[in-house]
Design a protein around this motif. Structure first.
Motif, short mmCIF file in Angstrom:
data_model
loop_
_atom_site.label_atom_id
_atom_site.label_comp_id
_atom_site.label_asym_id
_atom_site.label_seq_id
_atom_site.Cartn_x
_atom_site.Cartn_y
_atom_site.Cartn_z
N PRO A 42 45.46 40.28 37.43
CA PRO A 42 44.90 41.01 36.29
C PRO A 42 46.02 41.63 35.46
O PRO A 42 46.52 42.70 35.76
CB PRO A 42 44.01 42.06 36.95
CG PRO A 42 44.48 42.18 38.34
CD PRO A 42 45.15 40.90 38.70
N ILE A 43 46.42 40.94 34.41
CA ILE A 43 47.55 41.35 33.58
C ILE A 43 47.30 42.70 32.91
O ILE A 43 48.22 43.48 32.70
CB ILE A 43 47.83 40.27 32.50
CG1 ILE A 43 48.15 38.93 33.16
CG2 ILE A 43 48.95 40.68 31.56
CD1 ILE A 43 49.43 38.92 33.94
N GLU A 44 46.05 42.99 32.59
CA GLU A 44 45.76 44.24 31.88
C GLU A 44 46.05 45.48 32.72
O GLU A 44 46.16 46.58 32.19
CB GLU A 44 44.31 44.26 31.38
CG GLU A 44 43.27 44.22 32.48
CD GLU A 44 42.88 42.81 32.90
OE1 GLU A 44 42.00 42.70 33.74
OE2 GLU A 44 43.46 41.85 32.38
N GLN A 57 37.55 53.08 38.09
CA GLN A 57 36.83 52.35 39.13
C GLN A 57 36.90 50.85 38.88
O GLN A 57 37.05 50.06 39.81
CB GLN A 57 35.37 52.81 39.19
CG GLN A 57 35.19 54.21 39.71
CD GLN A 57 35.45 54.29 41.20
OE1 GLN A 57 35.57 53.29 41.90
NE2 GLN A 57 35.54 55.51 41.70
N GLU A 58 36.81 50.44 37.61
CA GLU A 58 36.86 49.01 37.27
C GLU A 58 38.24 48.43 37.56
O GLU A 58 38.36 47.33 38.09
CB GLU A 58 36.50 48.83 35.79
CG GLU A 58 36.50 47.39 35.34
CD GLU A 58 35.40 46.56 35.97
OE1 GLU A 58 35.56 45.34 36.03
OE2 GLU A 58 34.39 47.13 36.41
N ASP A 59 39.29 49.19 37.23
CA ASP A 59 40.66 48.72 37.51
C ASP A 59 40.88 48.60 39.02
O ASP A 59 41.50 47.65 39.49
CB ASP A 59 41.69 49.67 36.90
CG ASP A 59 41.71 49.61 35.40
OD1 ASP A 59 41.18 48.64 34.83
OD2 ASP A 59 42.28 50.54 34.79
N LEU A 60 40.40 49.55 39.76
CA LEU A 60 40.55 49.51 41.22
C LEU A 60 39.79 48.33 41.82
O LEU A 60 40.29 47.66 42.73
CB LEU A 60 40.06 50.83 41.82
CG LEU A 60 40.32 51.03 43.31
CD1 LEU A 60 41.82 50.98 43.59
CD2 LEU A 60 39.74 52.32 43.78
N ARG A 61 38.60 48.04 41.28
CA ARG A 61 37.83 46.89 41.76
C ARG A 61 38.57 45.58 41.48
O ARG A 61 38.63 44.70 42.32
CB ARG A 61 36.44 46.88 41.12
CG ARG A 61 35.52 45.84 41.72
CD ARG A 61 34.21 45.73 40.98
NE ARG A 61 34.36 45.17 39.65
CZ ARG A 61 34.55 43.86 39.40
NH1 ARG A 61 34.63 43.01 40.39
NH2 ARG A 61 34.67 43.44 38.16
N LEU A 63 41.80 45.19 41.10
CA LEU A 63 42.99 45.13 41.94
C LEU A 63 42.63 44.76 43.37
O LEU A 63 43.31 43.94 44.01
CB LEU A 63 43.72 46.48 41.91
CG LEU A 63 45.07 46.53 42.56
CD1 LEU A 63 46.04 45.60 41.86
CD2 LEU A 63 45.61 47.95 42.56
N LEU A 64 41.56 45.31 43.91
CA LEU A 64 41.13 44.96 45.27
C LEU A 64 40.65 43.52 45.35
O LEU A 64 40.87 42.84 46.36
CB LEU A 64 40.05 45.92 45.75
CG LEU A 64 40.53 47.31 46.12
CD1 LEU A 64 39.36 48.20 46.49
CD2 LEU A 64 41.54 47.27 47.24
N LEU A 65 39.99 43.03 44.30
CA LEU A 65 39.55 41.64 44.28
C LEU A 65 40.75 40.70 44.25
O LEU A 65 40.75 39.66 44.89
CB LEU A 65 38.65 41.39 43.06
CG LEU A 65 38.06 39.98 42.95
CD1 LEU A 65 37.12 39.72 44.12
CD2 LEU A 65 37.34 39.81 41.64
N TYR A 66 41.79 41.09 43.52
CA TYR A 66 43.01 40.28 43.47
C TYR A 66 43.69 40.23 44.83
O TYR A 66 44.19 39.20 45.25
CB TYR A 66 43.96 40.85 42.41
CG TYR A 66 45.30 40.18 42.37
CD1 TYR A 66 45.43 38.88 41.92
CD2 TYR A 66 46.44 40.83 42.81
CE1 TYR A 66 46.66 38.25 41.89
CE2 TYR A 66 47.67 40.21 42.77
CZ TYR A 66 47.77 38.93 42.32
OH TYR A 66 48.98 38.31 42.29
N GLU A 67 43.71 41.34 45.55
CA GLU A 67 44.41 41.43 46.83
C GLU A 67 43.49 41.17 48.02
O GLU A 67 43.92 41.35 49.16
CB GLU A 67 45.02 42.83 46.98
CG GLU A 67 46.09 43.13 45.99
CD GLU A 67 47.33 42.31 46.20
OE1 GLU A 67 47.58 41.86 47.33
OE2 GLU A 67 48.05 42.10 45.22
N LEU A 68 42.28 40.72 47.80
CA LEU A 68 41.31 40.57 48.89
C LEU A 68 41.78 39.61 49.98
O LEU A 68 41.65 39.90 51.17
CB LEU A 68 39.97 40.09 48.31
CG LEU A 68 38.82 39.96 49.30
CD1 LEU A 68 38.48 41.34 49.85
CD2 LEU A 68 37.62 39.35 48.64
N GLY A 69 42.34 38.49 49.60
CA GLY A 69 42.81 37.53 50.61
C GLY A 69 43.89 38.09 51.48
O GLY A 69 43.90 37.91 52.71
#
Length: 96
Positions: A42-44, A57-61, A63-69
């Motif tokens: 997420p570049i933004e 909350q949206e930024d944290l979601r 970031l967690l989706l990006y790092e989920l794996g």
């Protein structure tokens, strides 16, 4: 070294990745990386401007989706680090 025509250069396709003597392992490693990290960065969220005091909350979601794996792999690793010695101890101590 030949410079060629400097005023009108010709461009080629560019360098290629070097060949590998183990293409099966390279394919397996790339498959694992695509499995662990399927989401784009997420570049933004990367802000080089003034300092922000926190994440929404949206930024944290995102970031967690990006790092989920990576989070799942870390959780499995910690679980194995705890369970393998525990199971080994039970097999050694409780030889029924």
């Amino acid at each position: 070294m030949e410079l060629g025509n400097i005023s009108k250069p010709t461009y080629g396709p560019g360098p290629e990745a070097p060949g590998s003597s183990t293409p099966g392992l390279v394919t397996m490693a790339h498959g694992f990386l695509r499995l662990v990290q399927p989401n784009p960065l997420p570049i933004e969220l990367i802000n080089f401007g003034p300092f922000q005091s926190g994440f929404s909350q949206e930024d944290l979601r995102k970031l967690l989706l990006y790092e989920l794996g990576f989070l799942i792999c870390a959780a499995i690793g910690v679980l194995l680090i705890i369970l393998v010695p525990l199971v080994g101890c039970c097999f050694c101590c409780c030889r029924c």
